[in-house]
Write an enzyme that holds these catalytic residues in place. Structure first.
Site, PDB file in Angstrom:
ATOM      1  CB  SER A   1      29.490 -79.640  -8.810  1.00 46.61           C
ATOM      2  OG  SER A   1      30.713 -80.353  -8.769  1.00 46.61           O
TER       3      SER A   1
ATOM      4  CE1 TYR B   1      30.050 -77.388 -13.850  1.00 51.24           C
ATOM      5  CE2 TYR B   1      31.441 -78.287 -12.112  1.00 51.24           C
ATOM      6  CZ  TYR B   1      30.293 -78.352 -12.884  1.00 51.24           C
ATOM      7  OH  TYR B   1      29.396 -79.374 -12.684  1.00 51.24           O
TER       8      TYR B   1
HETATM    9  N1  LIG Z   1      28.936 -85.768 -14.341  1.00 51.63           N
HETATM   10  C1  LIG Z   1      29.473 -85.224 -13.260  1.00 51.63           C
HETATM   11  O1  LIG Z   1      30.533 -85.667 -12.785  1.00 51.63           O
HETATM   12  C2  LIG Z   1      28.777 -84.085 -12.574  1.00 51.63           C
HETATM   13  C3  LIG Z   1      29.114 -83.834 -11.240  1.00 51.63           C
HETATM   14  C4  LIG Z   1      28.496 -82.788 -10.568  1.00 51.63           C
HETATM   15  C5  LIG Z   1      27.553 -82.028 -11.213  1.00 51.63           C
HETATM   16  N2  LIG Z   1      27.243 -82.275 -12.520  1.00 51.63           N
HETATM   17  C6  LIG Z   1      26.228 -81.413 -13.138  1.00 51.63           C
HETATM   18  O2  LIG Z   1      25.152 -82.233 -13.534  1.00 51.63           O
HETATM   19  C7  LIG Z   1      24.494 -81.661 -14.654  1.00 51.63           C
HETATM   20  C8  LIG Z   1      24.362 -82.706 -15.744  1.00 51.63           C
HETATM   21  O3  LIG Z   1      25.652 -83.194 -16.076  1.00 51.63           O
HETATM   22  P1  LIG Z   1      25.849 -84.586 -16.843  1.00 51.63           P
HETATM   23  O4  LIG Z   1      26.967 -85.281 -16.183  1.00 51.63           O
HETATM   24  O5  LIG Z   1      24.565 -85.279 -16.994  1.00 51.63           O
HETATM   25  O6  LIG Z   1      26.365 -84.039 -18.250  1.00 51.63           O
HETATM   26  P2  LIG Z   1      26.130 -84.626 -19.728  1.00 51.63           P
HETATM   27  O7  LIG Z   1      26.057 -86.109 -19.719  1.00 51.63           O
HETATM   28  O8  LIG Z   1      27.164 -83.954 -20.564  1.00 51.63           O
HETATM   29  O9  LIG Z   1      24.668 -84.077 -20.141  1.00 51.63           O
HETATM   30  C9  LIG Z   1      24.458 -82.699 -20.201  1.00 51.63           C
HETATM   31  C10 LIG Z   1      22.987 -82.432 -20.459  1.00 51.63           C
HETATM   32  O10 LIG Z   1      22.786 -81.002 -20.436  1.00 51.63           O
HETATM   33  C11 LIG Z   1      22.314 -80.580 -21.710  1.00 51.63           C
HETATM   34  N3  LIG Z   1      22.924 -79.301 -22.043  1.00 51.63           N
HETATM   35  C12 LIG Z   1      24.229 -79.023 -22.187  1.00 51.63           C
HETATM   36  N4  LIG Z   1      24.398 -77.719 -22.485  1.00 51.63           N
HETATM   37  C13 LIG Z   1      23.170 -77.174 -22.537  1.00 51.63           C
HETATM   38  C14 LIG Z   1      22.674 -75.887 -22.820  1.00 51.63           C
HETATM   39  N5  LIG Z   1      23.466 -74.863 -23.137  1.00 51.63           N
HETATM   40  N6  LIG Z   1      21.339 -75.683 -22.755  1.00 51.63           N
HETATM   41  C15 LIG Z   1      20.496 -76.695 -22.479  1.00 51.63           C
HETATM   42  N7  LIG Z   1      20.904 -77.948 -22.227  1.00 51.63           N
HETATM   43  C16 LIG Z   1      22.232 -78.181 -22.260  1.00 51.63           C
HETATM   44  C17 LIG Z   1      22.678 -81.664 -22.692  1.00 51.63           C
HETATM   45  O11 LIG Z   1      21.786 -81.630 -23.814  1.00 51.63           O
HETATM   46  P3  LIG Z   1      22.209 -82.348 -25.214  1.00 51.63           P
HETATM   47  O12 LIG Z   1      22.273 -83.832 -24.936  1.00 51.63           O
HETATM   48  O13 LIG Z   1      21.076 -82.039 -26.143  1.00 51.63           O
HETATM   49  O14 LIG Z   1      23.517 -81.793 -25.617  1.00 51.63           O
HETATM   50  C18 LIG Z   1      22.517 -82.915 -21.811  1.00 51.63           C
HETATM   51  O15 LIG Z   1      21.169 -83.287 -21.722  1.00 51.63           O
HETATM   52  C19 LIG Z   1      25.294 -80.417 -15.039  1.00 51.63           C
HETATM   53  O16 LIG Z   1      24.703 -79.276 -14.472  1.00 51.63           O
HETATM   54  C20 LIG Z   1      26.650 -80.678 -14.394  1.00 51.63           C
HETATM   55  O17 LIG Z   1      27.312 -79.468 -14.111  1.00 51.63           O
HETATM   56  C21 LIG Z   1      27.820 -83.295 -13.203  1.00 51.63           C
END
Ligand SMILES: NC(=O)c1ccc[n+]([C@@H]2O[C@H](COP(=O)([O-])OP(=O)(O)OC[C@H]3O[C@@H](n4cnc5c(N)ncnc54)[C@H](OP(=O)(O)O)[C@@H]3O)[C@@H](O)[C@H]2O)c1
Length: 252
Positions: free
Chosen positions: A144, A157
């Site tokens: 991130s 985090y």
């Molecule tokens: N969005 C941002 O601003 C941002 C910025 C920097 C980094 N990130 C990182 O990017 C990654 C994805 O984030 P996102 O924005 O795509 O989030 P998101 O839309 O909330 O999607 C999260 C994904 O992770 C899965 N997941 C959540 N908890 C889990 C667990 N305990 N075991 C296995 N799978 C799990 C969810 O599965 P289900 O759908 O089945 O619940 C979903 O597919 C994360 O690592 C996050 O920290 C996000």
């Protein structure tokens, strides 16, 4: 010609979904995982199959390392039966949730959960899957922007994400002999369901984020999907052990 195969954790929604679709568009087969949203995961699979690539959605709780061995067995079964190979090429450790709390408010249980999900999970999942990753393959860990810049209420985090960046470097060092590259992608704030969809749905937060991005808008999931696909392509094969930030230029 052997088809390439990517395994993307958390491929049901958000960045994982966009990444799965982006690599499938390049003719790569996809194993994606979900934790709770089976229907959404199956919808991603259907979209990929529609594009002419193979795909499957497997359940996985990335915070529970006791699931990793049986999960790896399922992966090997799919590889044999559908992929017609023993190995896959690309592992993207993407699954994750956030925690928006100050140092004072963060509980020990919340901290431990983040360790299991963002540190122990990727470490031991990668270890478990390593025999199935082809020589010359890639590992891409999702960090991130918060591991570089500092905003309130993200300490626990962001610490985990800092750890995953270090892990990527050590993976690159130890797996270089097998031709496996390991890198980190560090997205800035992206409008997904992440953290309750705050960046997408809260107008004040959305505007604040946009104001801090050189390109003047909040990132969308597809902005990351394209970068993930690029970082797994042959053209970027000399990038190894690096952190690549994809944030539109956030807090430069
Ligand atoms: N969005 C941002 O601003 C941002 C910025 C920097 C980094 N990130 C990182 O990017 C990654 C994805 O984030 P996102 O924005 O795509 O989030 P998101 O839309 O909330 O999607 C999260 C994904 O992770 C899965 N997941 C959540 N908890 C889990 C667990 N305990 N075991 C296995 N799978 C799990 C969810 O599965 P289900 O759908 O089945 O619940 C979903 O597919 C994360 O690592 C996050 O920290 C996000």
């Amino acid at each position: 010609m052997t088809r390439k195969i990517a395994l993307i954790t958390g491929g049901s929604r958000g960045l994982g979904r966009a990444s799965a679709l982006a690599v499938a568009r390049r003719g790569i087969d996809v194993i994606l995982t979900y934790r709770s949203q089976r229907e959404e995961a199956e919808a991603v699979v259907a979209e990929i199959v529609e594009m002419g690539a193979n795909a499957v959605a497997l359940p996985l709780d990335a915070s529970d390392s006791s699931q990793f061995a049986p999960f790896a067995a399922e992966v090997r079964r799919w590889l044999r039966e559908v992929g017609k190979r023993d190995t896959f090429d690309f592992l993207v450790n993407n699954a994750g949730t956030g925690l928006h709390k100050s140092i004072v408010e963060t509980t020990e249980d919340e901290f431990d959960f983040l360790v299991r999900l963002h540190l122990k999970g990727p470490f031991f999942l990668t270890q478990t899957l390593l025999p199935s990753i082809a020589d010359g393959g890639r590992i891409l860990n999702v960090s991130s922007g918060l591991a570089r810049f500092t905003l309130p209420n993200a300490s626990a985090y962001a610490m985990m994400k800092g750890g995953i960046e270090v892990f990527s470097r050590y993976l690159a060092k130890e797996l270089g002999a097998r031709g496996i590259r390991a890198n980190t992608i560090a997205p800035g704030a992206i409008a997904t369901d992440f953290n309750g969809g705050t960046v997408r749905d809260n107008q004040a937060v959305h505007q604040m984020v946009a104001n801090n991005i050189a390109l003047g808008r909040v990132g969308e999931a597809d902005d990351i999907g394209g970068v993930v696909a690029a970082l797994l392509s042959d053209e970027t094969g000399w990038i190894n052990g690096q952190r690549v930030e994809a944030s539109g230029g956030m807090i430069l």
